[in-house]
Design a protein around this motif. Sequence first.
Motif, PDB file in Angstrom:
ATOM      1  N   THR A 454       0.816  -1.213   0.000  1.00  0.00           N
ATOM      2  CA  THR A 454       0.000   0.000   0.000  1.00  0.00           C
ATOM      3  C   THR A 454       0.852   1.268   0.000  1.00  0.00           C
ATOM      4  OG1 THR A 454      -0.082  -0.287   2.376  1.00  0.00           O
ATOM      5  CG2 THR A 454      -1.987  -1.044   1.133  1.00  0.00           C
ATOM      6  N   SER A 455       2.174   1.109  -0.117  1.00  0.00           N
ATOM      7  CA  SER A 455       3.056   2.270  -0.149  1.00  0.00           C
ATOM      8  C   SER A 455       3.589   2.466  -1.551  1.00  0.00           C
ATOM      9  CB  SER A 455       4.245   2.077   0.805  1.00  0.00           C
ATOM     10  OG  SER A 455       3.808   2.020   2.136  1.00  0.00           O
ATOM     11  N   ASP A 456       3.799   3.700  -1.919  1.00  0.00           N
ATOM     12  CA  ASP A 456       4.410   4.009  -3.201  1.00  0.00           C
ATOM     13  C   ASP A 456       5.879   4.332  -2.962  1.00  0.00           C
ATOM     14  OD1 ASP A 456       3.664   4.978  -6.196  1.00  0.00           O
ATOM     15  OD2 ASP A 456       5.328   6.116  -5.331  1.00  0.00           O
ATOM     16  N   VAL A 457       6.767   3.599  -3.657  1.00  0.00           N
ATOM     17  CA  VAL A 457       8.196   3.883  -3.511  1.00  0.00           C
ATOM     18  C   VAL A 457       8.797   4.285  -4.849  1.00  0.00           C
ATOM     19  CG1 VAL A 457       8.533   2.445  -1.468  1.00  0.00           C
ATOM     20  CG2 VAL A 457       8.818   1.438  -3.714  1.00  0.00           C
ATOM     21  N   ASN A 458       7.974   4.760  -5.753  1.00  0.00           N
ATOM     22  CA  ASN A 458       8.501   5.248  -7.032  1.00  0.00           C
ATOM     23  C   ASN A 458       8.891   6.718  -6.930  1.00  0.00           C
ATOM     24  OD1 ASN A 458       8.129   2.798  -8.392  1.00  0.00           O
ATOM     25  ND2 ASN A 458       5.958   3.263  -8.686  1.00  0.00           N
ATOM     26  N   THR A 459       9.458   7.224  -8.009  1.00  0.00           N
ATOM     27  CA  THR A 459       9.766   8.656  -8.057  1.00  0.00           C
ATOM     28  C   THR A 459       8.471   9.448  -8.191  1.00  0.00           C
ATOM     29  OG1 THR A 459       9.893   8.680 -10.464  1.00  0.00           O
ATOM     30  CG2 THR A 459      11.931   8.215  -9.250  1.00  0.00           C
ATOM     31  N   TYR A 460       8.563  10.747  -7.947  1.00  0.00           N
ATOM     32  CA  TYR A 460       7.398  11.618  -8.110  1.00  0.00           C
ATOM     33  C   TYR A 460       6.864  11.522  -9.534  1.00  0.00           C
ATOM     34  CZ  TYR A 460       4.437  15.716  -8.352  1.00  0.00           C
ATOM     35  OH  TYR A 460       3.365  16.537  -8.536  1.00  0.00           O
ATOM     36  N   GLU A 461       7.778  11.530 -10.503  1.00  0.00           N
ATOM     37  CA  GLU A 461       7.358  11.532 -11.909  1.00  0.00           C
ATOM     38  C   GLU A 461       6.608  10.240 -12.252  1.00  0.00           C
ATOM     39  OE1 GLU A 461      10.312  12.490 -10.725  1.00  0.00           O
ATOM     40  OE2 GLU A 461      10.121  14.632 -11.154  1.00  0.00           O
ATOM     41  N   GLN A 462       7.179   9.094 -11.836  1.00  0.00           N
ATOM     42  CA  GLN A 462       6.499   7.806 -12.071  1.00  0.00           C
ATOM     43  C   GLN A 462       5.129   7.789 -11.414  1.00  0.00           C
ATOM     44  OE1 GLN A 462       9.987   5.459 -10.567  1.00  0.00           O
ATOM     45  NE2 GLN A 462       9.023   3.844 -11.787  1.00  0.00           N
ATOM     46  N   TRP A 463       5.121   8.220 -10.173  1.00  0.00           N
ATOM     47  CA  TRP A 463       3.883   8.229  -9.395  1.00  0.00           C
ATOM     48  C   TRP A 463       2.826   9.079 -10.093  1.00  0.00           C
ATOM     49  CZ3 TRP A 463       1.799  12.551  -6.658  1.00  0.00           C
ATOM     50  CH2 TRP A 463       0.739  12.248  -5.803  1.00  0.00           C
ATOM     51  N   HIS A 464       3.250  10.231 -10.564  1.00  0.00           N
ATOM     52  CA  HIS A 464       2.321  11.146 -11.214  1.00  0.00           C
ATOM     53  C   HIS A 464       1.790  10.532 -12.511  1.00  0.00           C
ATOM     54  CE1 HIS A 464       0.859  14.976 -12.965  1.00  0.00           C
ATOM     55  NE2 HIS A 464       0.636  15.248 -11.703  1.00  0.00           N
ATOM     56  N   GLU A 465       2.688   9.950 -13.283  1.00  0.00           N
ATOM     57  CA  GLU A 465       2.278   9.311 -14.539  1.00  0.00           C
ATOM     58  C   GLU A 465       1.309   8.166 -14.312  1.00  0.00           C
ATOM     59  OE1 GLU A 465       5.573   7.992 -16.974  1.00  0.00           O
ATOM     60  OE2 GLU A 465       6.362  10.047 -16.952  1.00  0.00           O
ATOM     61  N   GLU A 466       1.488   7.462 -13.213  1.00  0.00           N
ATOM     62  CA  GLU A 466       0.637   6.295 -12.944  1.00  0.00           C
ATOM     63  C   GLU A 466      -0.653   6.677 -12.238  1.00  0.00           C
ATOM     64  OE1 GLU A 466       3.149   3.470 -10.983  1.00  0.00           O
ATOM     65  OE2 GLU A 466       4.476   3.320 -12.729  1.00  0.00           O
ATOM     66  N   GLY A 467      -0.992   7.946 -12.240  1.00  0.00           N
ATOM     67  CA  GLY A 467      -2.299   8.344 -11.747  1.00  0.00           C
ATOM     68  C   GLY A 467      -2.284   9.055 -10.413  1.00  0.00           C
ATOM     69  N   ALA A 468      -1.088   9.311  -9.878  1.00  0.00           N
ATOM     70  CA  ALA A 468      -0.965  10.053  -8.609  1.00  0.00           C
ATOM     71  C   ALA A 468      -1.864   9.439  -7.537  1.00  0.00           C
ATOM     72  CB  ALA A 468      -1.305  11.540  -8.815  1.00  0.00           C
ATOM     73  N   LYS A 469      -1.772   8.128  -7.395  1.00  0.00           N
ATOM     74  CA  LYS A 469      -2.611   7.431  -6.416  1.00  0.00           C
ATOM     75  C   LYS A 469      -2.043   7.585  -5.015  1.00  0.00           C
ATOM     76  CE  LYS A 469      -3.895   3.880  -9.762  1.00  0.00           C
ATOM     77  NZ  LYS A 469      -3.652   2.471 -10.189  1.00  0.00           N
ATOM     78  N   ASP A 470      -2.843   8.074  -4.095  1.00  0.00           N
ATOM     79  CA  ASP A 470      -2.364   8.084  -2.716  1.00  0.00           C
ATOM     80  C   ASP A 470      -2.548   6.696  -2.101  1.00  0.00           C
ATOM     81  OD1 ASP A 470      -4.935   7.798  -1.752  1.00  0.00           O
ATOM     82  OD2 ASP A 470      -5.135   9.870  -1.099  1.00  0.00           O
ATOM     83  N   SER A 471      -2.081   6.545  -0.877  1.00  0.00           N
ATOM     84  CA  SER A 471      -2.038   5.195  -0.303  1.00  0.00           C
ATOM     85  C   SER A 471      -3.448   4.641  -0.062  1.00  0.00           C
ATOM     86  CB  SER A 471      -1.205   5.179   0.977  1.00  0.00           C
ATOM     87  OG  SER A 471      -1.723   6.083   1.931  1.00  0.00           O
ATOM     88  N   ALA A 472      -4.432   5.514   0.113  1.00  0.00           N
ATOM     89  CA  ALA A 472      -5.806   5.017   0.283  1.00  0.00           C
ATOM     90  C   ALA A 472      -6.310   4.366  -1.000  1.00  0.00           C
ATOM     91  CB  ALA A 472      -6.724   6.167   0.698  1.00  0.00           C
ATOM     92  N   VAL A 473      -5.944   4.941  -2.133  1.00  0.00           N
ATOM     93  CA  VAL A 473      -6.344   4.358  -3.417  1.00  0.00           C
ATOM     94  C   VAL A 473      -5.646   3.008  -3.611  1.00  0.00           C
ATOM     95  CG1 VAL A 473      -6.301   4.668  -5.919  1.00  0.00           C
ATOM     96  CG2 VAL A 473      -6.790   6.628  -4.425  1.00  0.00           C
ATOM     97  N   LEU A 474      -4.348   2.976  -3.361  1.00  0.00           N
ATOM     98  CA  LEU A 474      -3.620   1.708  -3.483  1.00  0.00           C
ATOM     99  C   LEU A 474      -4.232   0.643  -2.573  1.00  0.00           C
ATOM    100  CD1 LEU A 474       0.097   2.960  -3.464  1.00  0.00           C
ATOM    101  CD2 LEU A 474      -1.273   2.261  -5.442  1.00  0.00           C
ATOM    102  N   ALA A 475      -4.616   1.061  -1.371  1.00  0.00           N
ATOM    103  CA  ALA A 475      -5.156   0.101  -0.404  1.00  0.00           C
ATOM    104  C   ALA A 475      -6.538  -0.394  -0.820  1.00  0.00           C
ATOM    105  CB  ALA A 475      -5.218   0.750   0.985  1.00  0.00           C
ATOM    106  N   THR A 476      -7.340   0.489  -1.342  1.00  0.00           N
ATOM    107  CA  THR A 476      -8.676   0.082  -1.807  1.00  0.00           C
ATOM    108  C   THR A 476      -8.540  -0.914  -2.952  1.00  0.00           C
ATOM    109  OG1 THR A 476      -9.525   2.257  -1.184  1.00  0.00           O
ATOM    110  CG2 THR A 476     -10.905   0.922  -2.643  1.00  0.00           C
ATOM    111  N   GLU A 477      -7.635  -0.620  -3.879  1.00  0.00           N
ATOM    112  CA  GLU A 477      -7.404  -1.545  -4.995  1.00  0.00           C
ATOM    113  C   GLU A 477      -6.912  -2.900  -4.490  1.00  0.00           C
ATOM    114  OE1 GLU A 477      -6.169   1.856  -8.344  1.00  0.00           O
ATOM    115  OE2 GLU A 477      -4.633   0.511  -7.530  1.00  0.00           O
ATOM    116  N   LEU A 478      -6.034  -2.851  -3.501  1.00  0.00           N
ATOM    117  CA  LEU A 478      -5.498  -4.103  -2.955  1.00  0.00           C
ATOM    118  C   LEU A 478      -6.596  -4.914  -2.279  1.00  0.00           C
ATOM    119  CD1 LEU A 478      -3.114  -5.965  -2.311  1.00  0.00           C
ATOM    120  CD2 LEU A 478      -2.659  -4.540  -0.297  1.00  0.00           C
TER     121      LEU A 478
END
Lengths: 515, 515
Positions: A454-478
Amino acid sequence: MTGTAVSRRETRRGRRGAQDWVATSPQISSRIPERQIPVYDLISNDGVELIHEASMRLLEEQGIEFRDPVALDTWRQAGAEVDLATSNVKIDRNLLLELVARAPSDYVHNARNPERSVRIGGRSMGFAPIYGSPYVRDLEGQRRYARLEDFENFVRLAYMVPSLNISGGTVCEPTDVPVAKRHLDMLYGHIRLSDKPFMGGVTHASRAEDCLEMCRILFGADFVQDNTVMTSLTNCNSPLVWDETMLSVIRVYAASKQACIISPFIMQGANTPITTAGAFSQLNAEALAGVAYAQLVRAGAPVIYGATLSTVSMKSGAPMYGTSETQVLTFLTGQMARRYKLPMRTGGMRHGAKALDVQAGFESLQTMLPAILAGGNFFLHSAGWMESGLSASFAKFMLDVEQLSILQRLTQGISLTPADFAADAIAEVGPGGHFLGCQHTIDRYQTAFFVPRTSDVNTYEQWHEEGAKDSAVLATELAARSLAEYAPPPLDEAKDEALRDFMRRRKSELPDGIE
Amino acid sequence: MTGTAVSRRETRRGRRGAQDWVATSPQISSRIPERQIPVYDLISNDGVELIHEASMRLLEEQGIEFRDPVALDTWRQAGAEVDLATSNVKIDRNLLLELVARAPSDYVHNARNPERSVRIGGRSMGFAPIYGSPYVRDLEGQRRYARLEDFENFVRLAYMVPSLNISGGTVCEPTDVPVAKRHLDMLYGHIRLSDKPFMGGVTHASRAEDCLEMCRILFGADFVQDNTVMTSLTNCNSPLVWDETMLSVIRVYAASKQACIISPFIMQGANTPITTAGAFSQLNAEALAGVAYAQLVRAGAPVIYGATLSTVSMKSGAPMYGTSETQVLTFLTGQMARRYKLPMRTGGMRHGAKALDVQAGFESLQTMLPAILAGGNFFLHSAGWMESGLSASFAKFMLDVEQLSILQRLTQGISLTPADFAADAIAEVGPGGHFLGCQHTIDRYQTAFFVPRTSDVNTYEQWHEEGAKDSAVLATELAARSLAEYAPPPLDEAKDEALRDFMRRRKSELPDGIE
């Protein structure tokens, strides 16, 4: 330091040690290893004895109310000073401590799958999810009343994650099932959808009896009479009241050697003195009185010492979590539990936030990390807690279980073998080099570190390109992905049928309304 | 337990103890009290000695590079085994430990306002904000390059909050000022906008000289020669390289008795062995070699032992914060600092999140809470850290400083006087009552609990009605409100003029480009 079950099972896709492997889907836990690190003692032994003395004097001189005629009679026979008119019981310290000493310092909470049985006490730890929420935050982010379907989904998730080894109790309240019947559906959910240990109903003695009966069907009546298959939550009505509901439930469970968590319900400043020493001496008196009563019911009945902790804002009257006061109370709970040689209830990823924000993360960790270092044995509310416990959140659940894995790894401390010191690797790499390609790393990279899903460890640019998902979004998807992958553990068909027969019969006998 | 400076100053508006008082605006700190709670020792003394032995053998047998001719010559004269061709220095443990023993176990970092001077070491703690971010997250939530204006606003905020007692260094990089000149503007900002202790420039020896010169103007040349007025950050290029820039900066500062943080830059698994014992034994060797070198420059020069800690994801190569590995390294740093009788650098509200989400809260606390219990003395990156340190966030800054107050209260432990035990209040309230109106509560409610201004403790319904603001919104509003209320501390006009004269002269001599 060893890897967790998850990381051990991660698929080996390459040999170069970096970008080319992918974590597999969630895996059911092997056992959570015992704590290998020391406990943290906040105060001296002299301080422990001061607190003990204050609690003893409270019980001896002021007393505590047991608002239940059966319990009063038992206390009277045991030699306590009982006032039937006020329900007040004054307990001499010799009697109290003799009773407390009968309680086991640890016990095994048996699961229907023996591989999942959990020892509670000493260095062993049990982690259970949130308990008792009327609302959920669902996978669409909506806040609504909890339904049985939600309850079952939480049980499924708890079954699938390695950092929870206890399925829980009333994870959320299934408000679409009549109050008098929902304990049956909940216990069946824990039994059918999981094979981890579970908690029994506590809202009425007859419901505790129903839970016991279902366990007799599942485990066999003989087994249940002398082996713990449920650990259930009983709360003191602080200040200084044990009520008839809780005492009658303790009687049902303790008589059958089922474990009870004996938990004062602390809102410091509101139902305890505003000072931490005062709050703790009251908590300690309440817990010990409850522990002692369980031993009067059956000597050796497993009990867990601890409390539900919050601090009350003097500004708004709201409960607060992760305050310095609850942290101090947590460390004291550990020290006093060890003084009385009792397992310790603590913990919880608890917070007052209404959003999945920094506050939620801060307060959850300010609560849980001290609980880990305090030496906790039974951690309730370990996953899913939202807005002071009013909501159970699927996203928070996944966030919490991933973070628990970090804390559980912390409890394993550090390995100091010659190979761990890696002197050859340091010599091989040399000044200014890097260790990613050296053999010492290649041999270990697959299990070396835990990356929360549920944590993002990518760069800001990668994170932004992949939809700028915060950890709540990652957790809901998981959570959604995990539920899609869920498969139930096997259950003997005859037992399943017997359980369902019992439920059908009981449901036909019980009322439909809201109690 | 005593209240913090903030809560002590809160206005008394009523006598009934609950809803009728309001916290005043942010207040500058009185001193942060010394730690009253024990440190947490993760490993045994035998373990400490195993690590010590590994580091000693590393320095004796493999050596460490000092890529600087002046330092190599000094080591040679001191009796170390120096290889001029490779810059390798092998240091016998007797020599090393004799040098390390010259370093003070604590020192006073003087502020221009003596009331704000901070002792570093023992039970004393200094908290400094984030350091070195090229980007900011501004008050509009935009991510952009940092400007001098941002830097100055962070200095203003750090001046105003009670939980930071050090103004910091390169809080963010003012990218609108030429690289060769910005150290002047930053130091002047710390001096002019705050009266808390600050950190000096470290990017070139000449810039360190400039900072020293400005301090001579501010404090007087004689004072600066023998009293510490700057604590500056020097990093080892791990693995095992001290470079010319850092060593020349250490020379400038140590010669003038200015403090240096001697910090290996640890990315476990990438620039250290993947194993925690290996990573720590390398870190320890690097830090001790740097500490020893500072003592060769001037015996008794204040130094701080510690490291910048992260774990590298073997999946993505990204740094991770708040992992169990960094927690273990943090506790070990404390134990080894005590073994060598050196102040400990640690801490930081550090995380890898790109949003102000639960991950940010989790990782920040997983980093900071162990640092507090480990016995840290100098906490860098205590507020504002965002996305692996690439951004300094105003909202995160306010979130962090509020949370720091909780941790600082935790360090005060518990008071166990008879009044704290509140036996009379418990008797007065009785079973089933509440404590909100009793005299014991009324006497204490104004200072009893700390409510972070960035946390919401209202009900869900209230919160929703008031705009459903998450903690990032509350924190952004608080930052803006605080900046609007800022007023600078007084500064002697002649000194101010002299400082500006010096800056003008130096700026005319220095190049304008990007270095």
